[in-house]
Design a protein around this motif. Structure first.
Motif, PDB file in Angstrom:
ATOM      1  N   LYS A  11       0.830  -1.208   0.000  1.00 52.21           N
ATOM      2  CA  LYS A  11       0.000   0.000   0.000  1.00 52.21           C
ATOM      3  C   LYS A  11       0.864   1.256   0.000  1.00 52.21           C
ATOM      4  O   LYS A  11       0.510   2.251  -0.639  1.00 52.21           O
ATOM      5  N   GLN A  12       1.978   1.215   0.699  1.00 53.61           N
ATOM      6  CA  GLN A  12       2.883   2.361   0.704  1.00 53.61           C
ATOM      7  C   GLN A  12       3.433   2.615  -0.694  1.00 53.61           C
ATOM      8  O   GLN A  12       3.503   3.760  -1.144  1.00 53.61           O
ATOM      9  N   ILE A  13       3.816   1.567  -1.384  1.00 51.71           N
ATOM     10  CA  ILE A  13       4.350   1.698  -2.738  1.00 51.71           C
ATOM     11  C   ILE A  13       3.273   2.228  -3.678  1.00 51.71           C
ATOM     12  O   ILE A  13       3.505   3.151  -4.461  1.00 51.71           O
ATOM     13  N   LYS A  14       2.078   1.651  -3.582  1.00 48.36           N
ATOM     14  CA  LYS A  14       0.955   2.084  -4.422  1.00 48.36           C
ATOM     15  C   LYS A  14       0.661   3.559  -4.167  1.00 48.36           C
ATOM     16  O   LYS A  14       0.439   4.334  -5.104  1.00 48.36           O
ATOM     17  N   GLY A  15       0.650   3.949  -2.885  1.00 42.95           N
ATOM     18  CA  GLY A  15       0.382   5.337  -2.532  1.00 42.95           C
ATOM     19  C   GLY A  15       1.429   6.289  -3.071  1.00 42.95           C
ATOM     20  O   GLY A  15       1.109   7.373  -3.551  1.00 42.95           O
ATOM     21  N   ALA A  16       2.686   5.875  -3.016  1.00 39.77           N
ATOM     22  CA  ALA A  16       3.766   6.718  -3.532  1.00 39.77           C
ATOM     23  C   ALA A  16       3.617   6.917  -5.039  1.00 39.77           C
ATOM     24  O   ALA A  16       3.820   8.026  -5.552  1.00 39.77           O
ATOM     25  N   ILE A  17       3.245   5.852  -5.733  1.00 41.29           N
ATOM     26  CA  ILE A  17       3.052   5.952  -7.187  1.00 41.29           C
ATOM     27  C   ILE A  17       1.876   6.875  -7.500  1.00 41.29           C
ATOM     28  O   ILE A  17       1.969   7.739  -8.379  1.00 41.29           O
ATOM     29  N   THR A  21       2.147  10.410  -9.481  1.00 42.95           N
ATOM     30  CA  THR A  21       1.369  10.557 -10.708  1.00 42.95           C
ATOM     31  C   THR A  21       0.432  11.758 -10.600  1.00 42.95           C
ATOM     32  O   THR A  21       0.295  12.537 -11.548  1.00 42.95           O
ATOM     33  N   GLY A  22      -0.200  11.903  -9.445  1.00 43.79           N
ATOM     34  CA  GLY A  22      -1.087  13.040  -9.240  1.00 43.79           C
ATOM     35  C   GLY A  22      -0.357  14.365  -9.330  1.00 43.79           C
ATOM     36  O   GLY A  22      -0.866  15.334  -9.907  1.00 43.79           O
ATOM     37  N   LYS A  23       0.848  14.420  -8.784  1.00 44.71           N
ATOM     38  CA  LYS A  23       1.638  15.647  -8.859  1.00 44.71           C
ATOM     39  C   LYS A  23       2.047  15.955 -10.292  1.00 44.71           C
ATOM     40  O   LYS A  23       2.005  17.100 -10.726  1.00 44.71           O
ATOM     41  N   VAL A  24       2.454  14.919 -11.025  1.00 46.33           N
ATOM     42  CA  VAL A  24       2.902  15.114 -12.405  1.00 46.33           C
ATOM     43  C   VAL A  24       1.775  15.656 -13.278  1.00 46.33           C
ATOM     44  O   VAL A  24       1.973  16.552 -14.097  1.00 46.33           O
ATOM     45  N   SER A  28      -5.114  16.803  -8.009  1.00 45.33           N
ATOM     46  CA  SER A  28      -5.045  16.890  -6.551  1.00 45.33           C
ATOM     47  C   SER A  28      -5.775  15.732  -5.870  1.00 45.33           C
ATOM     48  O   SER A  28      -5.383  15.303  -4.782  1.00 45.33           O
ATOM     49  N   LYS A  29      -6.815  15.217  -6.501  1.00 48.16           N
ATOM     50  CA  LYS A  29      -7.552  14.087  -5.920  1.00 48.16           C
ATOM     51  C   LYS A  29      -6.660  12.842  -5.871  1.00 48.16           C
ATOM     52  O   LYS A  29      -6.610  12.142  -4.871  1.00 48.16           O
ATOM     53  N   LEU A  30      -5.954  12.572  -6.946  1.00 50.01           N
ATOM     54  CA  LEU A  30      -5.064  11.411  -7.001  1.00 50.01           C
ATOM     55  C   LEU A  30      -3.902  11.578  -6.019  1.00 50.01           C
ATOM     56  O   LEU A  30      -3.503  10.622  -5.359  1.00 50.01           O
ATOM     57  N   THR A  31      -3.406  12.789  -5.904  1.00 51.15           N
ATOM     58  CA  THR A  31      -2.334  13.064  -4.948  1.00 51.15           C
ATOM     59  C   THR A  31      -2.805  12.790  -3.523  1.00 51.15           C
ATOM     60  O   THR A  31      -2.098  12.154  -2.735  1.00 51.15           O
ATOM     61  N   ALA A  32      -4.013  13.243  -3.203  1.00 50.76           N
ATOM     62  CA  ALA A  32      -4.566  13.028  -1.868  1.00 50.76           C
ATOM     63  C   ALA A  32      -4.801  11.539  -1.603  1.00 50.76           C
ATOM     64  O   ALA A  32      -4.526  11.045  -0.498  1.00 50.76           O
ATOM     65  N   GLU A  33      -5.301  10.826  -2.605  1.00 47.40           N
ATOM     66  CA  GLU A  33      -5.513   9.380  -2.447  1.00 47.40           C
ATOM     67  C   GLU A  33      -4.185   8.665  -2.210  1.00 47.40           C
ATOM     68  O   GLU A  33      -4.110   7.731  -1.417  1.00 47.40           O
ATOM     69  N   GLY A  34      -3.161   9.095  -2.915  1.00 47.91           N
ATOM     70  CA  GLY A  34      -1.837   8.507  -2.742  1.00 47.91           C
ATOM     71  C   GLY A  34      -1.299   8.716  -1.339  1.00 47.91           C
ATOM     72  O   GLY A  34      -0.772   7.795  -0.721  1.00 47.91           O
TER      73      GLY A  34
END
Length: 56
Positions: A11-17, A21-24, A28-34
């Motif tokens: 989950k940590q790895i998935k969240g980091a990805i 990805t959200g930042k790139v 902002s929603k994807l970044t927050a989910e990560g």
């Protein structure tokens, strides 16, 4: 190493990805989910560590 530690690390790895990805892409929603997934993974990993310690 127990199941909680493995799943927590995943989950940590998935969240980091997701966060990266959200930042790139400026999502902002994807970044927050990560960030949320990373935090959840850290907690689950910590729980697994406690379980490992108690088994010893």
């Amino acid at each position: 190493m127990n199941k909680d530690r493995i799943v927590g690390s995943a989950k940590q790895i998935k969240g980091a990805i997701e966060e990266t990805t959200g930042k790139v892409f400026g999502d902002s929603k994807l970044t927050a989910e990560g960030k949320s997934d990373k935090a959840e993974g850290k907690i689950q990993n910590a729980i697994g560590g406690v379980k490992d310690t108690l088994k010893k």
